[in-house]
Design a protein around this motif. Structure first.
Motif, PDB file in Angstrom:
ATOM      1  N   THR A  38       0.808  -1.107  -0.023  1.00  0.00           N
ATOM      2  CA  THR A  38       0.054  -0.050   0.122  1.00  0.00           C
ATOM      3  C   THR A  38       0.870   1.328   0.128  1.00  0.00           C
ATOM      4  OG1 THR A  38      -1.864  -1.250   1.107  1.00  0.00           O
ATOM      5  CG2 THR A  38      -1.860   1.199   1.154  1.00  0.00           C
ATOM      6  N   ARG A  39       1.970   1.444   0.824  1.00  0.00           N
ATOM      7  CA  ARG A  39       2.762   2.428   0.888  1.00  0.00           C
ATOM      8  C   ARG A  39       3.683   2.699  -0.234  1.00  0.00           C
ATOM      9  NH1 ARG A  39       3.972   0.364   5.806  1.00  0.00           N
ATOM     10  NH2 ARG A  39       5.994  -0.285   4.894  1.00  0.00           N
ATOM     11  N   ARG A  40       4.349   1.384  -0.804  1.00  0.00           N
ATOM     12  CA  ARG A  40       5.300   1.472  -1.859  1.00  0.00           C
ATOM     13  C   ARG A  40       4.475   1.764  -3.309  1.00  0.00           C
ATOM     14  NH1 ARG A  40       9.739  -1.933  -3.476  1.00  0.00           N
ATOM     15  NH2 ARG A  40      10.628  -1.025  -5.432  1.00  0.00           N
ATOM     16  N   VAL A  41       3.511   1.451  -3.418  1.00  0.00           N
ATOM     17  CA  VAL A  41       2.567   1.496  -4.620  1.00  0.00           C
ATOM     18  C   VAL A  41       1.655   2.846  -4.755  1.00  0.00           C
ATOM     19  CG1 VAL A  41       1.022   0.469  -6.348  1.00  0.00           C
ATOM     20  CG2 VAL A  41       2.745  -0.876  -5.392  1.00  0.00           C
ATOM     21  N   GLY A  42       1.224   3.356  -3.325  1.00  0.00           N
ATOM     22  CA  GLY A  42       0.426   4.199  -3.307  1.00  0.00           C
ATOM     23  C   GLY A  42      -1.119   3.903  -3.904  1.00  0.00           C
ATOM     24  N   LEU A  43      -1.381   2.511  -3.033  1.00  0.00           N
ATOM     25  CA  LEU A  43      -2.728   2.106  -3.299  1.00  0.00           C
ATOM     26  C   LEU A  43      -3.777   3.045  -2.458  1.00  0.00           C
ATOM     27  CD1 LEU A  43      -2.037  -1.609  -3.240  1.00  0.00           C
ATOM     28  CD2 LEU A  43      -2.372  -0.267  -5.135  1.00  0.00           C
ATOM     29  N   SER A  44      -4.982   2.860  -2.924  1.00  0.00           N
ATOM     30  CA  SER A  44      -6.121   3.664  -2.137  1.00  0.00           C
ATOM     31  C   SER A  44      -6.185   2.987  -0.730  1.00  0.00           C
ATOM     32  CB  SER A  44      -7.499   3.732  -2.906  1.00  0.00           C
ATOM     33  OG  SER A  44      -7.711   2.540  -3.244  1.00  0.00           O
ATOM     34  N   SER A  45      -6.279   1.749  -0.757  1.00  0.00           N
ATOM     35  CA  SER A  45      -6.233   1.005   0.711  1.00  0.00           C
ATOM     36  C   SER A  45      -5.841  -0.299   0.705  1.00  0.00           C
ATOM     37  CB  SER A  45      -8.063   0.937   0.990  1.00  0.00           C
ATOM     38  OG  SER A  45      -8.457  -0.172  -0.048  1.00  0.00           O
ATOM     39  N   ARG A  46      -5.726  -0.816   1.651  1.00  0.00           N
ATOM     40  CA  ARG A  46      -5.190  -2.201   1.950  1.00  0.00           C
ATOM     41  C   ARG A  46      -6.102  -3.145   1.150  1.00  0.00           C
ATOM     42  NH1 ARG A  46      -4.064  -3.548   8.112  1.00  0.00           N
ATOM     43  NH2 ARG A  46      -3.555  -5.597   7.025  1.00  0.00           N
ATOM     44  N   GLY A  47      -7.159  -3.032   0.914  1.00  0.00           N
ATOM     45  CA  GLY A  47      -8.221  -4.027   0.413  1.00  0.00           C
ATOM     46  C   GLY A  47      -8.324  -3.861  -1.003  1.00  0.00           C
ATOM     47  N   TYR A  48      -7.460  -2.995  -1.707  1.00  0.00           N
ATOM     48  CA  TYR A  48      -7.566  -2.640  -3.101  1.00  0.00           C
ATOM     49  C   TYR A  48      -7.422  -3.781  -3.985  1.00  0.00           C
ATOM     50  CZ  TYR A  48      -6.868  -0.941  -7.753  1.00  0.00           C
ATOM     51  OH  TYR A  48      -6.650  -0.734  -9.043  1.00  0.00           O
ATOM     52  N   LEU A  49      -6.048  -4.559  -3.562  1.00  0.00           N
ATOM     53  CA  LEU A  49      -5.759  -5.483  -4.207  1.00  0.00           C
ATOM     54  C   LEU A  49      -6.820  -7.022  -4.240  1.00  0.00           C
ATOM     55  CD1 LEU A  49      -1.889  -5.647  -4.048  1.00  0.00           C
ATOM     56  CD2 LEU A  49      -3.260  -5.453  -6.013  1.00  0.00           C
ATOM     57  N   THR A  50      -7.522  -6.921  -2.894  1.00  0.00           N
ATOM     58  CA  THR A  50      -8.237  -7.878  -2.418  1.00  0.00           C
ATOM     59  C   THR A  50      -9.437  -7.793  -3.432  1.00  0.00           C
ATOM     60  OG1 THR A  50      -7.700  -7.971  -0.178  1.00  0.00           O
ATOM     61  CG2 THR A  50      -9.554  -9.075  -0.656  1.00  0.00           C
ATOM     62  N   ASP A  51     -10.016  -6.687  -3.567  1.00  0.00           N
ATOM     63  CA  ASP A  51     -10.991  -6.331  -4.456  1.00  0.00           C
ATOM     64  C   ASP A  51     -10.806  -6.685  -6.000  1.00  0.00           C
ATOM     65  OD1 ASP A  51     -12.692  -5.616  -2.312  1.00  0.00           O
ATOM     66  OD2 ASP A  51     -12.025  -3.337  -2.765  1.00  0.00           O
ATOM     67  N   VAL A  52      -9.595  -6.578  -6.362  1.00  0.00           N
ATOM     68  CA  VAL A  52      -9.270  -6.630  -7.733  1.00  0.00           C
ATOM     69  C   VAL A  52      -9.087  -8.314  -7.882  1.00  0.00           C
ATOM     70  CG1 VAL A  52      -6.915  -6.675  -9.128  1.00  0.00           C
ATOM     71  CG2 VAL A  52      -7.669  -4.682  -7.936  1.00  0.00           C
ATOM     72  N   PHE A  53      -8.357  -8.866  -7.065  1.00  0.00           N
ATOM     73  CA  PHE A  53      -8.101 -10.420  -7.110  1.00  0.00           C
ATOM     74  C   PHE A  53      -9.635 -10.931  -7.053  1.00  0.00           C
ATOM     75  CE2 PHE A  53      -3.759  -9.942  -4.989  1.00  0.00           C
ATOM     76  CZ  PHE A  53      -3.613  -9.461  -6.304  1.00  0.00           C
ATOM     77  N   LYS A  54     -10.615 -10.484  -6.342  1.00  0.00           N
ATOM     78  CA  LYS A  54     -11.638 -11.261  -6.236  1.00  0.00           C
ATOM     79  C   LYS A  54     -12.932 -10.681  -7.263  1.00  0.00           C
ATOM     80  CE  LYS A  54     -11.435 -13.057  -2.062  1.00  0.00           C
ATOM     81  NZ  LYS A  54     -11.565 -14.389  -1.788  1.00  0.00           N
ATOM     82  N   GLY A  55     -12.306  -9.785  -8.390  1.00  0.00           N
ATOM     83  CA  GLY A  55     -13.114  -9.239  -9.452  1.00  0.00           C
ATOM     84  C   GLY A  55     -14.047  -8.330  -9.033  1.00  0.00           C
ATOM     85  N   ARG A  56     -14.074  -7.606  -7.792  1.00  0.00           N
ATOM     86  CA  ARG A  56     -14.678  -6.437  -7.450  1.00  0.00           C
ATOM     87  C   ARG A  56     -14.387  -5.189  -8.128  1.00  0.00           C
ATOM     88  NH1 ARG A  56     -15.035  -9.518  -2.486  1.00  0.00           N
ATOM     89  NH2 ARG A  56     -13.292  -8.225  -1.510  1.00  0.00           N
TER      90      ARG A  56
END
Length: 275
Positions: A38-56
């Motif tokens: 999250t810090r390194r990439v500047g993601l909006s939240s910790r759950g961003y990738l989970t949402d991506v991987f779940k297809g949401r």
């Protein structure tokens, strides 16, 4: 043998491949956490990738390169993953962009699928490559012994036969009724061959000699021939980094030029060495 990374990249689409490579990285490095990403990439939240991987959510193109960079992949692996991921982002909205990305992926995939071949020190790698690649010039990649003698007048008959026996032993070609055929189950490039420094020097020496013999073509067939040479002043550290890049670029150019239904063989040399 394929590495785990290569297997993942070849077997999965962009996002599933990213998910598996992140999991693999976590196993190797306990500091590689969601907070770190999250810090390194500047993601909006910790759950961003989970949402991506779940297809949401659909992964955003602006996060592709930073995410891939955290995986510390080899340059050609990183490029391959980036292209796959970009196909699944808003960047690939148009058919033109998708076609371009797919063409680049096809070229990169050839690098992944090329097998490694160990060649004994007493073998002429130059001759071996000419014999093997000459088969691609014939219909269905099939030729007889006499056919090869006709298209390879620069090689002694005994050298051709010895090369054929080696290729048969390694199952790179098959023989049926005195007809020789490229084995379709093997995907091989001589760029990935493993041979000694002595064999490499011998291969280069023979290709230089061949180039000298072909110099008259520079006047006769200007559009088909390139002979360029220059001397540069360099910083040694930067030069060594450039060497690493040019090796991969050479493989990419090779894969881009390589054709399934060729009608000619060409010599492709790149020479860089300190004076």
């Amino acid at each position: 043998m394929q590495s785990i990374v290569h297997s993942i990249l070849l077997s999965h689409r962009g996002v599933p491949a990213l998910e598996r490579l992140i999991a693999l990285k976590k196993m190797e490095n306990s500091a590689y956490t969601k907070n770190y990403l999250t810090r390194r990439v500047g993601l909006s939240s910790r759950g961003y990738l989970t949402d991506v991987f779940k297809g949401r959510k659909k992964i955003s193109a602006r996060f592709v390169r930073p995410l891939v960079a955290t995986l510390d992949l080899e340059s050609f692996e990183a490029t391959y993953l980036e292209k796959k991921l970009l196909l699944e982002t808003e960047y690939a909205k148009s058919a033109e962009v998708r076609e371009e990305l797919q063409a680049e992926l096809t070229i990169l995939e050839k690098n992944f699928r090329s097998m490694t071949l160990e060649v004994e020190d007493n073998f002429d790698v130059y001759a071996l490559s000419l014999v093997y690649l000459s088969l691609f010039l014939f219909p269905e990649k099939t030729a007889g012994h006499r056919d090869l003698l006709k298209v390879l007048p620069i090689l002694p008959a005994a050298t051709i036969e010895r090369s054929l026996q080696f290729l048969l032993q390694k199952s790179l070609i098959v023989e049926q009724g005195h007809r020789l055929t490229v084995n379709p189950d093997k995907d091989f490039s001589f760029l990935s061959a493993q041979y000694s420094a002595g064999q490499e020097a011998d291969y280069l020496k023979k290709s230089f000699m061949e180039g000298i013999e072909r110099l008259p073509l520079l006047r006769q067939q200007r559009d088909d021939v390139i002979f360029h040479s220059s001397v540069l002043t360099v910083k040694r550290s930067a030069y060594r980094e450039f060497i690493k890049r040019i090796k991969q670029d050479f493989r990419t150019y090779h894969a881009e030029l390589d054709h399934e239904n060729p009608d000619a063989l060409v010599r492709f040399n790149v020479q860089l060495y300190p004076l």
